[in-house]
Design a protein around this motif. Structure first.
Motif, short mmCIF file in Angstrom:
data_model
loop_
_atom_site.label_atom_id
_atom_site.label_comp_id
_atom_site.label_asym_id
_atom_site.label_seq_id
_atom_site.Cartn_x
_atom_site.Cartn_y
_atom_site.Cartn_z
N CYS A 147 34.80 45.86 6.57
CA CYS A 147 35.64 47.06 6.57
C CYS A 147 36.52 47.12 7.81
CB CYS A 147 34.76 48.31 6.47
SG CYS A 147 33.94 48.51 4.87
N SER A 150 39.31 44.66 7.38
CA SER A 150 40.30 45.11 6.41
C SER A 150 41.23 46.17 7.00
CB SER A 150 39.60 45.68 5.18
OG SER A 150 38.87 46.85 5.51
N TRP A 214 41.55 39.70 -0.65
CA TRP A 214 42.26 40.87 -0.14
C TRP A 214 42.30 40.85 1.39
CZ3 TRP A 214 45.07 44.69 -2.39
CH2 TRP A 214 45.38 45.79 -1.61
N LEU A 215 41.18 40.55 2.02
CA LEU A 215 41.14 40.50 3.49
C LEU A 215 41.96 39.33 4.02
CD1 LEU A 215 37.36 41.25 4.15
CD2 LEU A 215 39.27 42.84 4.09
#
Length: 620
Positions: A147, A150, A214-215
């Motif tokens: 998290c 990200s 995505w990261l």
């Protein structure tokens, strides 16, 4: 006044920040000013006294740059801690998977611990508890770390979490080393279990790596595509490509035509049903027969006066109350007691007291009373029960010690007991390799993995092998040569399903009550269906990853275009960097900041006031 402070601030502070990011007041007693930064408040000191404080409102651009320098200095350590966290998570994942699949052999593990310590206890409970706690904790930290990444932030683990990560890593490594020493053969179950879980683990790993896109996309696109980030992208795409091709290396007997499935393997009650009643007792064998087993397997020893009886251990300590009846002889070999002494011992109370398989709670009151009065079972009693049930028997014989009076006649004593029981000799399977020529009429099996030629030479009709010794290819070869194979121990439905698909005719189990609930392999898939699943999952992953990179690139372009309308070039440069900046970016930022400081210095004189009676303007 302000020009001196600001100019020195811009020229000197960078080195101080890089030298000590957590404490910047290194020269409080020197002839040069020094600065500190605590919880967002920046102060300037001269000769140990505060000369100016809270200048962050006056120099926003420089403070942003200074704090970014602090982050870049600590980034190396945070990157190292992230690597340690990922390594710990991976090792714990492997460790948890091992114990999940090793559930088939928990009984064997506890028995090994008993032989080493002399005390029976369930050694899997503390291991499973610590593994569950450690894995949950590390997984939680891993999710938080992802998290942070990200959102473009560093990990910044608190010191107590760093200690926790190191403790989990060291504990897991110690566990792996200990298991390799005590139970090294059990590592084979990982490769065997992959025949069952491989296709599903592949889909799970593909989904996880696809989600990480995505990261990776955000990290690479926002960072300006530097050399380091291109390497990260290349590694990611390589891992993804490997996962796309992994099914080529996956082999499973459960990937087969349904029409080629062999009949359901027969289940042999290994020491009866030892999870439902004390092993090698009449109650245990009766429980196994109730579960529909085709044969009963027992461990046979010979007493001091030549009576064959059933006992797995070399001593009577674990499964009888010999510590109360014969405390001085409790460590002696079980075969050095005569049958009268053995028969006087209680063989069921230990099961009620220790509850080794967590099943005592399911017993009725009548069953508890009966179990509390059980005695050691003789071979004749077991064979007579087998004959009445029209079942077969598999005998594992233990030779008595050399000082035993029946050391040379133990085989004849056992054969005599078989004859007295009245069971058909064709229903009795003999395992010892010694004196096979003297054993006629009985079914012959071997506990060794032999070639077809050796089997025929010894007159053996079947093989009894541990599941780790019988690969799918070996089983097929045995069946082609008309050799029957019995595999042990099989206590889990997944292992029973794999062996069923491999064509094994029979298995020996400590848990016939569990295998009875498996009327069909848990999963069975034709090669065409598996290829369809493989190609579909790969195409879906490719589409998702491509969409992620397109969306991230489009989002970044929109963000930059909107930012051009609302911010000046310096603000765009300072706010765009969320990772460790490159050298060129740092130089550009310094030029922009120093330019602002030089142009706006005259406007800051009237806002800077001394504290504690010191006016720094005197040092201009």
């Amino acid at each position: 006044m302000s020009y001196f402070v600001i100019r020195w601030f811009a020229d000197k502070t960078r080195n101080l920040i890089l030298a000590q990011p957590q404490s910047l007041a290194n020269y409080l007693n020197s002839d040069e000013p020094a600065i500190t930064s605590t919880r967002g408040q920046v102060s300037v000191y001269y000769h140990g006294n505060m000369a100016m404080t809270d200048i962050s409102n006056r120099l926003p651009s420089f403070i942003t740059f200074a704090l970014e320098k602090i982050r870049s200095r600590g980034g190396k350590w945070e990157c190292a801690w992230f690597i340690i966290l990922c390594s710990t998570f991976s090792l714990l994942l492997f460790w948890a998977y091992f114990w999940l699949e090793a559930h088939n052999d928990y009984n064997q593990f506890n028995w090994l611990l008993y032989n080493r310590s002399g005390e029976w206890k369930d050694g899997t409970v503390p291991i499973l508890a610590t593994t569950a706690v450690g894995f949950s904790y590390i997984t939680f930290l891993m999710v938080l770390a992802l998290c942070h990444i990200s959102l473009g932030q560093q990990l910044n683990l608190y010191w107590i979490h760093k200690i926790g990560v190191l403790a989990a890593l060291i504990t897991t490594v110690s566990g792996v080393v200990s298991i390799s020493d005590v139970w090294g053969d059990e590592w084979d179950i990982i490769l065997i279990s992959l025949q069952f879980t491989g296709p599903f683990l592949h889909i799970g790993a593909l989904a996880a790596v696809t989600a990480l896109g995505w990261l990776v996309a955000g990290h690479v696109i926002r960072a300006g595509r530097t050399k380091f980030h291109m390497i990260v992208l290349l590694v990611y795409l390589s891992v993804l490509l490997v996962l796309y091709m992994v099914p080529l290396a996956i082999t499973s007997p459960c990937i087969m035509d349904r029409n080629s499935l062999k009949p359901r393997p027969d289940v042999i009650g290994r020491r009866g049903a030892p999870m439902l009643a004390p092993e090698n007792t009449l109650m245990s064998f009766n429980k196994a027969l109730q579960q529909g087993v085709s044969s009963l397997e027992a461990d046979v020893s010979v007493s001091l006066d030549g009576v064959p009886f059933l006992m797995r251990d070399r001593t009577l300590r674990r499964t009888t109350n010999i510590a109360k009846v014969f405390p001085d002889k409790q460590h002696e070999d079980a075969s050095l007691f005569n049958w009268t002494e053995i028969r006087s011992l209680n063989a069921g109370q230990w099961f009620l007291e220790s509850d080794p398989y967590w099943t005592v709670g399911s017993l009725t009151g009548r069953e508890r009373n009966r179990m509390g009065n059980l005695t050691v079972c003789s071979l004749v009693e077991m064979l007579r029960l087998t004959a009445r049930a029209n079942r077969s028997a598999l005998l594992n014989l233990q030779r008595p010690p050399p000082e035993h009076p029946h050391y040379k006649t133990w085989i004849m004593d056992t054969l005599w007991a078989v004859q007295r029981s009245g069971i058909s000799q064709k229903r009795v399977t003999w395992t010892p390799d010694t004196d096979r020529g003297r054993v006629r009429g009985l079914q012959q099996t071997s506990l060794e993995k032999l070639s077809g030629e050796e089997v025929r030479h010894r007159g053996i009709s079947s093989l009894t092998l541990r599941y780790s010794q019988a690969s799918n290819k070996d089983i097929q070869d045995f069946l082609v040569n008309n050799m029957s194979v019995m595999v042990y121990p099989v206590n889990e439905p997944w292992l029973y399903s794999v062996l069923w698909c491999s064509g094994v005719p029979s298995v020996s189990s400590d848990a016939p009550q569990v295998l009875r609930k498996v009327p069909y392999p848990i999963w069975l898939m034709s090669p065409y269906e598996y290829c369809l699943v493989w190609i579909t999952s790969d195409l879906v992953s490719i589409a998702i990853v491509t969409g992620i990179f397109i969306f991230q690139n489009y989002h970044l372009i929109r963000w930059r275009m909107s930012g051009m309308q609302n911010y000046n070039p310096e603000q765009i440069m300072l706010s765009a960097v969320t990772r460790r900046p490159s050298r060129d970016v740092n130089i550009m930022k310094e030029k922009l900041i120093f330019s602002e400081v030089s142009n706006g210095v005259t406007n800051t004189d009237e806002h800077l006031y001394p504290e504690n009676g010191y006016d720094i303007g005197q040092y201009k």
